[in-house]
Structure formats: C-alpha cells, structure tokens
Scaffold this motif. Structure first.
Motif: not given
Length: 419
Positions: A296-304, A408-412
């Motif tokens: 999965i996208p690491m950024e979304l995993g971190l946010a979760g 979330i900011l990093l993912y976007r």
C-alpha cells in the motif's frame, strides 16, 4: 532471499536486537533508581533524556561515516561501545555516574540505525522483507531486554544485572566476525554504480552541499513524520512500567506465587512483565508494517497508524481503569501500533532519498526519532509531575495527530507530483 540478503539480514537482526535489549532495559532499571536515589520523575526523566538524546543526535555524524566507510565496522564499534557503557553503569553509586554511563551508551548506540538501515537499503534486494525481519528482531530485543532484566532483578542486585547485560554485545560481536557479505549488492542489481560514489562528505562544505541536495520538501515532511513518531514513542514507553504498576492488582499476592516475606516477592513487579508483553506484541506490528510497505502507499499506512495511536492514547487510562482484561488489550494494541509505524517510516525515508546519501538520510532520521524524540521522556516526566496520567496521555496524543496530518500532506504532494 539470496545468500547475500540472508547474511546481511542475519547480521542486522542480531545487532538490532542487542541495541534495543539495552535501550528498553533502562525503563525497568528506572523503577529501582527512583526509589534508591530518591529522585523525582522529572529529574530522572531529564537524565535519561540526555542519554536517549545522544542515541539520536549521534546518528547524524554516524550517517556521514557510513556513507564514507560502510556499515560493518561501524556496527562492531557500536556493539563494543554499548557493552562497555553497561559495564560502567554497573559501577554506579549515584545519579551522576548513571548519567555518564547512559550518555556513553547513547553515543555508541547512535551508530547503529544509520549503519544498519543503510546496509539493508543498499545490500538487500528484497528491501521490504528485510525491513520487516529487521524490525521483528528489534522488537525481540525490545522485549528480551526488559524480560531478562526483570527476571535477573528477582535474584540479583541491579549493578550485577547490568554487568551481566554485557554478554549480548559479546555474542553479537562474535557472530558478526564469522560472516561476510556485499554491502552494495542491491544497488548493483538495479544497475547502479554505488562504489564509484561512496566517498561521503569529506568536509563541512561538502556536508552542507549533500544535505541541501537531500532536503527536498518531501524529505523534510518525512523527517517531521518520524519526529512525531519518536516523541510519542519515547513519551509513552519511558515511564510506562511505573504507570502500569498503578493500575495492576497485586497478582503475586492474590495467586500466592511467592512467600509474601521472601526477597523474590519483594522484587516481583507484574507491571514489568506486562510491559515486556506489550513490547513483544510489537514484533507482529513490525512484521505487518514491513509487509504493508510493499503493498500500500506508505504515506496512507502512516496516516492510518498515527490516527489509531491517537485513539489509543485517549482511551488508555479509561481502559486501564476498567479492569485487568481491558488494560491488557489496550496495552497490546499500543505495542502493535507503536512498532508497526517504524518499518513504514524507514521505507519512506528510503523512498525520498538517493542511495548515495542513504547513510546521511538515516542519520538525519534518527536525530529526529531518538534525538529530538528523546524530549518525549522529559515531557512525559514533567507531565506526570504536574498533571494526571490521563492528562499526560491526552497531551502526548498531539504528536500522532500532527503525524497524521503530515502523512496525508506527503501523500497528496507525491500524488500531485506524479499526476
């Protein structure tokens, strides 16, 4: 994994386990130091923060040395230094010598993460799996250190216990001297020529130039994310054995495990064992977090994970007050999430940094995680002195809140850059 991958992963697994064996035995010893030396949680928290802070701050010069000289020899220096500092700790007769020994431990231990993680990222072709196993080994040490310390303290004085803790470092050094591997195999497999660039910054101006090249907007956000993780990690774990002891019933007395008048009964602290169990659950978190980095996208995993940590921090004290079963469950969830985040941010740093500056990138990373993150211990110690345990956890929850927003900011930003 090929043979080279297995050799590197085995080397960093045992070394990582030893680093965290020492790191998380310290909170168990702190329970004794609070009583023996009659210091407040604020004072002891500040003392330990210095040692833990050097654990992080030293990662930056260590990262520079890794890019210049490689990982293997530096990890050996790390292992020898940690063992020596605990031998010195065993001679301590007061808080001053404890402070000196912990500072020396922090300096030696700071070498490991830039060295070990750089080695994994440049030498292991199956990077995500390598990070997962590396994390599991770290958690094994994270749980084993407090467990060994707690059990030994049932029978021996804490000074003898700290001298016995030199043995894991000696074992790791012996193992390291028996194996060989190629540190740059993964880069070469990708068609890179790492060896031509392995010079690292040779002067202050080169260090500044390399750092400027490394510090993209995305890399800065990634560093802020790991800083939030470090502050929450250190803030929650440092005084957790002492906090847990306030919620646990007198299990040994109720179950009549020992003679109430025996020395073992006097030293037995069930909070230490719940703390160890919480850390061992983190092994599953490390494995899941490492595997998810490949899926999965690491950024979304971190946010979760960060958002889940917010919920756990707010609910921890109400759950602890609800009874033993609820306390065990919330502790297990905390342990899982605290360590699931680590392989994700390690892989994120690798994603947003060039391989030729990987040691430097992990140096900056662990300045943030364990250097700035060490302030979490001082913050927690201060909060426990001036407010309630509930208030402490709620305030500490601010760190994963910020981590969620940054992820979330990093993912976007990454999505916008690739669209």
């Amino acid at each position: 994994m090929n043979a080279n991958d297995k050799s590197i992963v085995g080397f960093v697994m045992i070394s990582h386990a030893v680093v965290h064996t020492y790191e998380l035995s310290i909170p168990i010893l702190m329970v004794i130091w609070l009583g023996e030396f009659s210091v407040s949680t604020a004072v002891l928290g500040a003392v330990v923060s210095v040692g833990y802070g050097l654990f992080g701050i030293g990662a930056l010069p260590a990262g520079v040395l890794v890019d210049r000289f490689g990982s293997r020899e530096l990890i050996l220096v790390c292992l020898a230094g940690m063992g020596g500092s605990f031998l010195l700790l065993s001679t301590a007769q007061g808080i001053k010598m404890i402070s000196i020994a912990l500072c020396l431990w922090g300096i030696a231990a700071s070498i490991y993460h830039p060295s070990g993680l750089s080695l994994l990222s440049t030498g292991v072709e199956q990077r995500g799996t390598g990070f997962a196993y590396h994390g599991i080994a770290g958690n094994f040490g994270t749980g084993l250190g407090p467990l060994i310390t707690a059990v030994l303290l049932l029978f021996f004085d804490w000074r003898l216990v700290t001298s016995l803790l030199v043995v894991p470092a000696l074992i790791a050094i012996g193992y390291a001297l028996s194996i060989s591997f190629d540190e740059t195999a993964a880069i070469q497999a990708d068609g890179g020529d790492f060896g031509a660039d392995r010079n690292g910054p040779g002067s202050l101006s080169e260090f500044v130039t390399d750092s400027r090249r490394l510090f993209t907007a995305s890399f800065i956000i990634a560093l802020l994310i790991v800083m939030m993780s470090g502050l929450f990690y250190r803030g929650t774990l440092t005084f957790l054995p002492d906090v847990l002891s306030g919620f646990l019933p007198e299990i040994a007395e109720q179950l009549q495990l020992f003679d109430p008048n025996s020395p073992i009964a006097e030293e037995f602290d069930p909070a230490s064992y719940l703390y160890v169990a919480l850390l061992m659950v983190g092994m599953a978190g490390q494995y899941v977090g490492g595997k998810l980095t490949d899926r999965i996208p690491m950024e979304l995993g971190l946010a979760g994970i960060f958002s889940s940590l917010v919920a756990v921090a707010v609910l921890f004290v109400p759950a602890a007050e609800a009874g033993l079963a609820a306390l065990v469950v919330i502790s297990a969830v905390l342990g899982f999430l605290l360590f699931a985040v680590q392989p994700m941010y390690q892989a994120t740093i690798a994603e947003y940094s060039p391989p030729t500056a990987r040691g430097l990138s992990y140096g900056f990373t662990y300045v943030c995680v364990f250097g700035i993150g060490a302030l979490g211990a001082a913050i927690a110690g201060y909060l426990l002195d001036v407010t309630s345990i509930m208030g402490t956890f709620v305030i500490l929850a601010v760190f994963p809140v910020i981590g969620t927003v940054l992820a979330i900011l990093l993912y976007r930003s990454d999505t916008d850059a690739t669209s």
